[in-house]
Enzyme design. Structure first.
Site, short mmCIF file in Angstrom:
data_model
loop_
_atom_site.label_atom_id
_atom_site.label_comp_id
_atom_site.label_asym_id
_atom_site.label_seq_id
_atom_site.Cartn_x
_atom_site.Cartn_y
_atom_site.Cartn_z
N HIS A 217 -3.38 -20.81 29.93
CA HIS A 217 -4.35 -20.30 30.91
C HIS A 217 -4.68 -21.37 31.94
O HIS A 217 -4.57 -22.56 31.67
CB HIS A 217 -5.65 -19.85 30.23
CG HIS A 217 -5.51 -18.58 29.44
ND1 HIS A 217 -5.41 -17.35 30.04
CD2 HIS A 217 -5.45 -18.36 28.10
CE1 HIS A 217 -5.31 -16.42 29.10
NE2 HIS A 217 -5.32 -17.01 27.92
N HIS B 266 -8.89 -15.43 24.08
CA HIS B 266 -9.39 -16.34 23.04
C HIS B 266 -10.81 -16.82 23.38
O HIS B 266 -11.68 -16.87 22.51
CB HIS B 266 -8.46 -17.55 22.88
CG HIS B 266 -7.21 -17.25 22.11
ND1 HIS B 266 -6.19 -16.49 22.62
CD2 HIS B 266 -6.83 -17.61 20.85
CE1 HIS B 266 -5.22 -16.41 21.72
NE2 HIS B 266 -5.58 -17.08 20.65
#
Length: 406
Positions: free
Chosen positions: A199, A148
């Site tokens: 993440h 992303h």
């Protein structure tokens, strides 16, 4: 002479990729790189768990919705739905460049993920917020880098570059505002990926670094690529062979992940876009086509295009999949190639031994040469399905627009 020159550099590119596939397989490059980087990345992911938990301690329903929504807006499915509308709005150059850049980012980012094969933050103790099915699939991938973050850096950076160089919107104030907005978007996306438990900090920083490197490279070659797509020699044949080789150049992860499937889909999209634009550039995609909000294309006309285009491409996607499910097994059986299917064709589900070898289906060139393994036809079906979808966006649907005076 021009044709000979094109054949030389195209042969050199394809030959170089083929050489890399063979040599990387022989030298076991993936395993060696993984042994070098995976322990370092895994250590940082583990030690940064406290940072993730600290950020999540400020959690609320509003932040859950905000960061989940932002992740959806910059996800691959969003771009897959948005890019056809960009083509149909008349901004063909921007649309094809964004599509090819997206495919490039998706391939490189997923290659790095599967080479390193580093884990995401452990859950528990980290809370993983997966509000959509897409996020649930993303959670099955490896962590580094954050796709992303990488995609947001590249696509927002390229969009800003395009606006500043190809439109009448100019000036230092516009540049400052554009850079500020892009910076804020990247910051929010990176923070959101940590907040959602998807993440660690090292993943986001790696996504930022690789995104900047890919963007810098793309800005040096994008005009050459665009000129080749619209007016080059052997464009479709070259891109078809390139797409095929990239399937085998993809590294084998430590364990199976959806990353290879995502790459296969966008690899097919890139081929369909290139083939369609190359054939119909002078009819539908040149610089003088009507654009949205101009006197040649009103909002009502664009709405009509969406009403015609969206059902058409969904129909083509369905038909392409059905056709591929029929053709690929028939050709494979005719040639005596052993095949199996993990999801698309239940009757081809293999034995337990074949299912075990499915974990290695994304390997290097030795997979192609092996006589003892069945090929998973799902890869070919997915590739042709999305290639047909993309071709319809830039060729079939604009032809319908012309026929219907849209």
């Amino acid at each position: 002479m021009e044709g000979e020159g094109a054949a030389v550099w195209q042969g050199a590119v394809l030959g170089g990729i083929l050489f890399w596939i063979v040599s990387a397989s022989y030298l076991d490059v993936t395993r060696k790189l993984r042994s070098l980087f995976q322990p370092w990345v895994s250590h940082h992911v583990e030690t940064q768990t406290s940072v993730v938990l600290k950020i999540q301690s400020y959690g609320s329903g509003f932040l859950d919705a905000l960061f989940s929504g932002l992740s959806c807006v910059v996800s691959v499915p969003f771009y897959t739905g948005f890019l056809p509308l960009l083509f149909w709005s008349g901004h063909g150059k921007l649309a094809r460049q964004m599509t090819l850049l997206m495919a490039f980012c998706d391939y490189l980012g997923n290659c790095i993920k599967d080479v390193v094969s580093a884990p995401r933050p452990a859950s528990p103790p980290v809370k993983r917020v997966t509000a959509t099915k897409d996020e649930e699939e993303n959670a099955l991938e490896y962590g580094l880098p954050s796709s992303h973050t990488l995609n947001t850096v590249c696509l927002s950076g390229y969009l800003l570059h395009y606006v500043l160089t190809h439109t009448q919107i100019q000036g230092a104030y516009v540049t400052y505002l554009g850079i500020s907005l892009a910076f804020m978007l990247v910051l929010l996306i990176g923070l959101g990926r940590i907040y959602l438990g998807m993440h660690s900090v090292v993943d986001v920083l790696a996504g930022l670094l690789f995104g900047l490197l890919i963007l810098a490279f793309w800005l040096t070659v994008h005009e050459h690529i665009d000129n080749f797509v619209i007016s080059g020699q052997n464009v479709t044949s070259f891109w078809a062979v390139l797409s095929f080789l990239l399937l085998f150049a993809y590294p084998t992860p430590e364990l199976p992940t959806p990353s290879f499937e995502f790459h296969t889909a966008f690899n097919g999209v890139a081929l369909g876009i290139v083939a369609g634009v190359q054939q119909t550039y002078h009819q539908f995609h040149h610089g003088d086509v009507p654009r949205l909000f101009s006197s040649e294309m009103s909002v009502a006309v664009f709405a009509g295009r969406m009403l015609v285009g969206i059902p058409t491409i969904l129909t083509v996607k369905f038909c392409s999949k059905a056709l591929a499910k029929w053709i690929i097994p028939m050709v494979a059986n005719t040639l005596g190639i052993p095949i199996k299917s993990t999801s698309y064709i239940p009757t081809l589900n293999g034995s337990a031994a074949l299912k075990k070898t499915d974990k290695l289906r994304q390997g290097y060139f030795q997979k192609l040469l092996s006589r003892h393994k069945a090929f998973d036809v799902d890869t070919g079906i997915r590739f042709l399905q999305y290639a047909g979808l993309a071709w319809s966006v830039v060729d079939l649907v604009p032809s319908l627009f012309s026929y219907m005076s849209l």
